[in-house]
Design a protein around this motif. Structure first.
Motif, PDB file in Angstrom:
ATOM      1  N   TRP A  49       0.914  -1.236  -0.155  1.00 51.15           N
ATOM      2  CA  TRP A  49       0.004  -0.106  -0.028  1.00 51.15           C
ATOM      3  C   TRP A  49       0.854   1.086   0.001  1.00 51.15           C
ATOM      4  CZ3 TRP A  49      -5.021  -0.072   3.356  1.00 51.15           C
ATOM      5  CH2 TRP A  49      -5.890  -1.082   3.113  1.00 51.15           C
ATOM      6  N   LEU A  57      -8.825   4.164   2.079  1.00 48.78           N
ATOM      7  CA  LEU A  57      -9.412   3.324   3.190  1.00 48.78           C
ATOM      8  C   LEU A  57     -10.059   4.583   4.235  1.00 48.78           C
ATOM      9  CD1 LEU A  57      -9.892   1.003   5.062  1.00 48.78           C
ATOM     10  CD2 LEU A  57      -7.724   1.100   6.121  1.00 48.78           C
ATOM     11  N   LEU A  82      -7.779  -1.333  10.491  1.00 47.42           N
ATOM     12  CA  LEU A  82      -8.614  -1.664   9.361  1.00 47.42           C
ATOM     13  C   LEU A  82      -7.675  -2.178   8.332  1.00 47.42           C
ATOM     14  CD1 LEU A  82     -11.681   0.363   9.508  1.00 47.42           C
ATOM     15  CD2 LEU A  82     -11.509  -1.908  10.102  1.00 47.42           C
ATOM     16  N   GLY A  83      -6.715  -1.135   7.774  1.00 47.00           N
ATOM     17  CA  GLY A  83      -5.965  -1.469   6.975  1.00 47.00           C
ATOM     18  C   GLY A  83      -5.007  -2.699   7.185  1.00 47.00           C
ATOM     19  N   GLU A  86      -6.743  -5.751   6.341  1.00 44.54           N
ATOM     20  CA  GLU A  86      -7.210  -5.820   4.912  1.00 44.54           C
ATOM     21  C   GLU A  86      -5.903  -6.435   4.386  1.00 44.54           C
ATOM     22  OE1 GLU A  86      -8.841  -2.799   2.644  1.00 44.54           O
ATOM     23  OE2 GLU A  86     -10.377  -2.288   4.112  1.00 44.54           O
TER      24      GLU A  86
END
Length: 238
Positions: A49, A57, A82-83, A86
């Motif tokens: 990322w 996001l 959350l990242g 994911e």
């Protein structure tokens, strides 16, 4: 200095911090870069990322939970967690990584000092007025050199929404034991600072343009009492 509404006597000055007492943009860019380096070093899957992926996001997260806009630390913590999930990390690892990532960001986010010129100005104002901070950001005012000049700094979160909501202005008045109209608020945002202060019943000084910004802005809903183009023009209040 331009006067729109004749100011009435006041006893305290509240300051927005970011882009008002210093140029916040390069500081945030550096902190974001340091955070990404930290994630790439300690969580190798995060190398997949880049900035745009994290921003996307965050946008999705805030659209689902707009209340997080009022707590920047909580929002970044949740975004990081959350990242990492994911990206393929388990929940516990993501929680630990998010906390460490936030600590890294906060460290670099306050890794600077307010200029000597601005500190001198505040010291002069402090001889005549009580000084506080009301900011939508999460800078550590003690670390950047404001600890001995400001009585306290209020940040959004823990039930207090961001400016232009009146809540932090009202809390400041309560902590100062002063009527709201005895507070002069100084900020660079027409919406957050001018509309917020005037909506709360405070007097307002608008720094236009903001610190490090070249282009002037237009008022939003309400005019300030005073408009200045440089924070150093506040010397005239001494």
């Amino acid at each position: 200095m331009k006067i729109y509404i004749r100011p009435q006597p006041f006893e305290a000055i509240s300051f927005d911090l970011d882009d008002n007492l210093y140029d916040n943009r390069p500081i945030i860019i550096a902190a974001e870069k340091a955070l990404q380096q930290f994630l790439h070093q300690h969580y190798s899957k995060a190398t997949a990322w880049q900035f745009d992926d994290w921003r996307a996001l965050k946008s999705r997260m805030l659209s689902r939970s707009p209340e997080l806009r009022h707590d920047t630390c909580k929002a970044r913590l949740q975004m990081l967690e959350l990242g990492l999930i994911e990206l393929g990390y388990d929940t516990e690892t993501a929680k630990v990584g998010a906390k460490a990532g936030l600590e890294n960001f906060v460290l670099h986010r306050s890794n600077f000092k307010v200029s000597a010129e601005v500190l001198e100005l505040l010291a002069q104002l402090k001889q005549k007025y009580r000084l506080v901070g009301i900011t939508n950001g999460n800078v550590d005012y003690q670390r950047i050199g404001l600890g001995e000049l400001l009585e306290f700094v209020l940040h959004p979160g823990i039930g207090y929404p961001q400016k232009p909501a009146v809540d932090m202005f009202e809390l400041a008045a309560s902590k100062l034991a002063l009527p709201l109209d005895k507070i002069l608020h100084v900020g660079d945002s027409a919406k957050s600072d001018v509309d917020g202060a005037r909506g709360a019943g405070c007097q307002a000084v608008w720094l236009n343009p903001g610190f490090g910004v070249a282009q002037k802005s237009l008022p939003k809903q309400q005019l300030p009492h005073i408009e200045i183009s440089s924070i150093m023009q506040l010397r005239r209040l001494v």
